[in-house]
Design a protein around this motif. Structure first.
Motif, PDB file in Angstrom:
ATOM      1  N   GLU A 167     -93.132  23.705  34.503  1.00 49.56           N
ATOM      2  CA  GLU A 167     -94.580  23.940  34.463  1.00 49.56           C
ATOM      3  C   GLU A 167     -94.986  25.225  35.175  1.00 49.56           C
ATOM      4  OE1 GLU A 167     -96.553  20.478  35.955  1.00 49.56           O
ATOM      5  OE2 GLU A 167     -95.905  19.197  34.292  1.00 49.56           O
ATOM      6  N   GLY A 168     -93.996  25.959  35.726  1.00 45.35           N
ATOM      7  CA  GLY A 168     -94.282  27.262  36.320  1.00 45.35           C
ATOM      8  C   GLY A 168     -94.517  27.261  37.812  1.00 45.35           C
ATOM      9  N   ASN A 169     -94.176  26.168  38.491  1.00 43.22           N
ATOM     10  CA  ASN A 169     -94.404  26.074  39.934  1.00 43.22           C
ATOM     11  C   ASN A 169     -93.204  26.580  40.740  1.00 43.22           C
ATOM     12  OD1 ASN A 169     -97.009  24.505  39.858  1.00 43.22           O
ATOM     13  ND2 ASN A 169     -95.677  23.084  38.748  1.00 43.22           N
ATOM     14  N   GLU A 170     -93.436  26.840  42.019  1.00 40.75           N
ATOM     15  CA  GLU A 170     -92.356  27.034  42.973  1.00 40.75           C
ATOM     16  C   GLU A 170     -92.011  25.678  43.573  1.00 40.75           C
ATOM     17  OE1 GLU A 170     -93.215  29.814  46.044  1.00 40.75           O
ATOM     18  OE2 GLU A 170     -93.415  31.522  44.681  1.00 40.75           O
ATOM     19  N   VAL A 171     -90.715  25.406  43.746  1.00 34.36           N
ATOM     20  CA  VAL A 171     -90.294  24.099  44.234  1.00 34.36           C
ATOM     21  C   VAL A 171     -89.395  24.266  45.454  1.00 34.36           C
ATOM     22  CG1 VAL A 171     -88.976  22.002  43.710  1.00 34.36           C
ATOM     23  CG2 VAL A 171     -90.489  22.993  41.970  1.00 34.36           C
ATOM     24  N   LEU A 172     -89.754  23.557  46.524  1.00 30.68           N
ATOM     25  CA  LEU A 172     -88.908  23.462  47.708  1.00 30.68           C
ATOM     26  C   LEU A 172     -88.322  22.049  47.718  1.00 30.68           C
ATOM     27  CD1 LEU A 172     -87.749  24.286  50.450  1.00 30.68           C
ATOM     28  CD2 LEU A 172     -89.953  23.660  51.493  1.00 30.68           C
ATOM     29  N   CYS A 173     -87.025  21.967  47.505  1.00 27.70           N
ATOM     30  CA  CYS A 173     -86.309  20.691  47.452  1.00 27.70           C
ATOM     31  C   CYS A 173     -85.692  20.417  48.821  1.00 27.70           C
ATOM     32  CB  CYS A 173     -85.224  20.762  46.370  1.00 27.70           C
ATOM     33  SG  CYS A 173     -83.968  19.482  46.470  1.00 27.70           S
ATOM     34  N   VAL A 174     -86.075  19.291  49.417  1.00 28.77           N
ATOM     35  CA  VAL A 174     -85.564  18.907  50.733  1.00 28.77           C
ATOM     36  C   VAL A 174     -84.764  17.621  50.594  1.00 28.77           C
ATOM     37  CG1 VAL A 174     -86.270  17.982  52.963  1.00 28.77           C
ATOM     38  CG2 VAL A 174     -87.327  20.069  52.096  1.00 28.77           C
ATOM     39  N   ASP A 212     -89.913   9.288  31.086  1.00 26.84           N
ATOM     40  CA  ASP A 212     -91.220   8.626  31.092  1.00 26.84           C
ATOM     41  C   ASP A 212     -91.744   8.496  32.516  1.00 26.84           C
ATOM     42  OD1 ASP A 212     -91.483   8.247  28.335  1.00 26.84           O
ATOM     43  OD2 ASP A 212     -90.472   6.301  28.365  1.00 26.84           O
ATOM     44  N   LEU A 213     -90.865   8.101  33.425  1.00 22.89           N
ATOM     45  CA  LEU A 213     -91.267   7.911  34.822  1.00 22.89           C
ATOM     46  C   LEU A 213     -91.795   9.214  35.418  1.00 22.89           C
ATOM     47  CD1 LEU A 213     -90.361   8.069  38.058  1.00 22.89           C
ATOM     48  CD2 LEU A 213     -91.376   5.939  37.223  1.00 22.89           C
ATOM     49  N   ILE A 214     -91.084  10.308  35.177  1.00 22.06           N
ATOM     50  CA  ILE A 214     -91.500  11.597  35.747  1.00 22.06           C
ATOM     51  C   ILE A 214     -92.829  12.055  35.163  1.00 22.06           C
ATOM     52  CG2 ILE A 214     -90.885  14.045  35.952  1.00 22.06           C
ATOM     53  CD1 ILE A 214     -89.300  12.100  37.792  1.00 22.06           C
ATOM     54  N   SER A 215     -93.050  11.820  33.888  1.00 21.77           N
ATOM     55  CA  SER A 215     -94.337  12.212  33.290  1.00 21.77           C
ATOM     56  C   SER A 215     -95.472  11.414  33.929  1.00 21.77           C
ATOM     57  CB  SER A 215     -94.320  12.033  31.771  1.00 21.77           C
ATOM     58  OG  SER A 215     -94.325  10.669  31.410  1.00 21.77           O
ATOM     59  N   GLY A 216     -95.228  10.142  34.253  1.00 15.35           N
ATOM     60  CA  GLY A 216     -96.239   9.338  34.933  1.00 15.35           C
ATOM     61  C   GLY A 216     -96.494   9.820  36.349  1.00 15.35           C
ATOM     62  N   MET A 217     -95.429  10.213  37.036  1.00 18.98           N
ATOM     63  CA  MET A 217     -95.549  10.714  38.409  1.00 18.98           C
ATOM     64  C   MET A 217     -96.387  11.990  38.451  1.00 18.98           C
ATOM     65  SD  MET A 217     -92.439  11.672  41.052  1.00 18.98           S
ATOM     66  CE  MET A 217     -91.791  10.014  41.136  1.00 18.98           C
ATOM     67  N   VAL A 218     -96.098  12.916  37.550  1.00 17.60           N
ATOM     68  CA  VAL A 218     -96.839  14.187  37.511  1.00 17.60           C
ATOM     69  C   VAL A 218     -98.284  13.942  37.105  1.00 17.60           C
ATOM     70  CG1 VAL A 218     -96.979  16.426  36.364  1.00 17.60           C
ATOM     71  CG2 VAL A 218     -94.760  15.557  37.122  1.00 17.60           C
ATOM     72  N   CYS A 272     -87.957  17.971  40.006  1.00 19.07           N
ATOM     73  CA  CYS A 272     -87.831  19.418  40.231  1.00 19.07           C
ATOM     74  C   CYS A 272     -87.761  20.160  38.900  1.00 19.07           C
ATOM     75  CB  CYS A 272     -86.597  19.720  41.073  1.00 19.07           C
ATOM     76  SG  CYS A 272     -86.721  19.204  42.802  1.00 19.07           S
ATOM     77  N   ASP A 273     -86.973  19.641  37.957  1.00 24.35           N
ATOM     78  CA  ASP A 273     -86.889  20.246  36.621  1.00 24.35           C
ATOM     79  C   ASP A 273     -88.272  20.387  36.000  1.00 24.35           C
ATOM     80  OD1 ASP A 273     -84.128  20.470  36.635  1.00 24.35           O
ATOM     81  OD2 ASP A 273     -83.793  18.598  35.559  1.00 24.35           O
ATOM     82  N   GLN A 274     -89.034  19.289  36.036  1.00 29.75           N
ATOM     83  CA  GLN A 274     -90.345  19.267  35.385  1.00 29.75           C
ATOM     84  C   GLN A 274     -91.324  20.222  36.061  1.00 29.75           C
ATOM     85  OE1 GLN A 274     -91.295  17.845  32.579  1.00 29.75           O
ATOM     86  NE2 GLN A 274     -93.374  18.649  32.811  1.00 29.75           N
ATOM     87  N   LEU A 275     -91.338  20.239  37.372  1.00 29.55           N
ATOM     88  CA  LEU A 275     -92.271  21.103  38.104  1.00 29.55           C
ATOM     89  C   LEU A 275     -91.959  22.579  37.873  1.00 29.55           C
ATOM     90  CD1 LEU A 275     -92.482  19.115  41.472  1.00 29.55           C
ATOM     91  CD2 LEU A 275     -94.161  19.145  39.604  1.00 29.55           C
ATOM     92  N   LEU A 276     -90.679  22.916  37.814  1.00 31.23           N
ATOM     93  CA  LEU A 276     -90.293  24.298  37.499  1.00 31.23           C
ATOM     94  C   LEU A 276     -90.676  24.668  36.078  1.00 31.23           C
ATOM     95  CD1 LEU A 276     -86.800  24.385  39.235  1.00 31.23           C
ATOM     96  CD2 LEU A 276     -88.794  25.752  39.908  1.00 31.23           C
TER      97      LEU A 276
END
Length: 312
Positions: free
Chosen positions: A24-31, A217-223, A18-22
């Motif tokens: 980058e300028g996105n809207e995030v819905l966390c469920v 590192d993991l999150i950068s790979g996921m994105v 969520c931190d990374q996506l925000l």
């Protein structure tokens, strides 16, 4: 700007995503249903104008409008997924069906957070994506291992049958700030025990190996996987190929924490894999991704987090 759904968004990995996506300028819905996720992990985001948190269990259908879906919802440590194994399997399988159905309806790209546990106790080392694994279907870890394997099956069948836009990543051991202190994973176990002045518990003789990937590192790979070319579905291993024995990890933690803790040994749990190391050739060639954070550096950040959490 995209509107992105993250299931399991208040968990260890989900909150960092969520931190990374925000960022980058996105809207995030966390469920999240907060079974293992914690509101503390997303407390700093609750006032963010592009962040929304929703309490919801993915075993029930969800009706929202988004552009992308990251499906991370599932307890991921043995302590938590063995607490209610039937619910763990439901979360992996029914949760996948619900999220795939949502993605199909709204024509969204969907990423499945799968796991290295699909390889079971492997006979092939290191593990590449074309290895089918060696999993006990009726053991105490099966609720997680087989649940995730079935979820992968569903993702690829939805892709073949409905031409759904899917991405599947297999996550290897990941560590870092916001790990749950009582999740029973080896890194958090060792650090919490050392900070508390307790003896460090190694199961088995300490010769079994794991590969540890720092969360950034993991999150950068996921994105990177979510952004990859349309015809690349995975599965792709995301992890750090550096391989360490449990004894080596315990010694590194003790060296950084200090104190008087000693190392003690207990019997190895059932179906505990002896070796675990990702072959990340595919991630390198397709995503241009490889981990950058050394274990010593990642441990330093993780120890500092637990020290503040425990006031140790």
């Amino acid at each position: 700007m995209k509107r992105i759904l993250v299931t399991g968004g208040s968990g260890f990995l989900g909150s960092h995503l969520c931190d990374q996506l925000l960022a980058e300028g996105n809207e995030v819905l966390c469920v999240d249903n907060y079974f293992t996720g914690r509101r503390e992990n997303i407390a700093h985001l609750l006032q963010h104008p592009r962040f929304e948190a929703m309490r919801h269990d993915v075993t029930f259908p969800l009706f929202v409008e988004v552009d992308q879906i990251y499906n991370l919802a599932c307890p991921a440590s043995p302590v938590h997924y063995q607490f209610d194994p039937v619910q763990t399997t439901k979360t992996s399988v029914i949760g996948a069906i619900n999220m795939l159905g949502l993605a199909k309806r709204i024509k969204a790209r969907i990423l499945q957070a799968s796991t290295s546990e699909v390889y079971g106790d492997p006979e092939v080392h290191p593990q590449a994506e074309d290895y089918w694994g060696r999993v006990n279907p009726i053991g105490i870890r099966s609720c997680y291992d087989e649940g995730k394997r079935c979820a992968e099956t569903l993702f690829f069948d939805y892709h073949r049958q409905h031409r759904l836009d899917i991405k599947v990543m297999r996550i290897f051991n990941t560590y870092g700030p916001r790990m749950h202190p009582n999740d029973g994973r080896v890194v958090s176990n060792f650090i919490v025990q050392a900070l508390s002045g307790d003896d460090i518990t190694i199961y088995g003789d300490g010769s079994q190996t794991r590969s540890f990937c720092y969360v950034d590192d993991l999150i950068s790979g996921m994105v990177a996987l979510m952004k990859s070319r349309d015809d690349f579905t995975g599965p792709v291993n995301i992890g750090n190929p550096g391989e360490f024995t449990m004894l080596e990890l315990a010694e590194k933690v003790l060296k950084q924490v200090g104190g008087t803790s000693k190392i003690t040994f207990r019997p190895l749990p059932q179906d505990d894999p002896k070796q675990r190391q990702p072959d990340i050739s595919l991630a390198k060639s397709e995503l241009g991704w490889e981990p950058r954070v050394a274990l010593e550096d990642g441990l330093q950040e993780t120890i500092a987090y637990f020290r503040s959490l425990l006031n140790a």
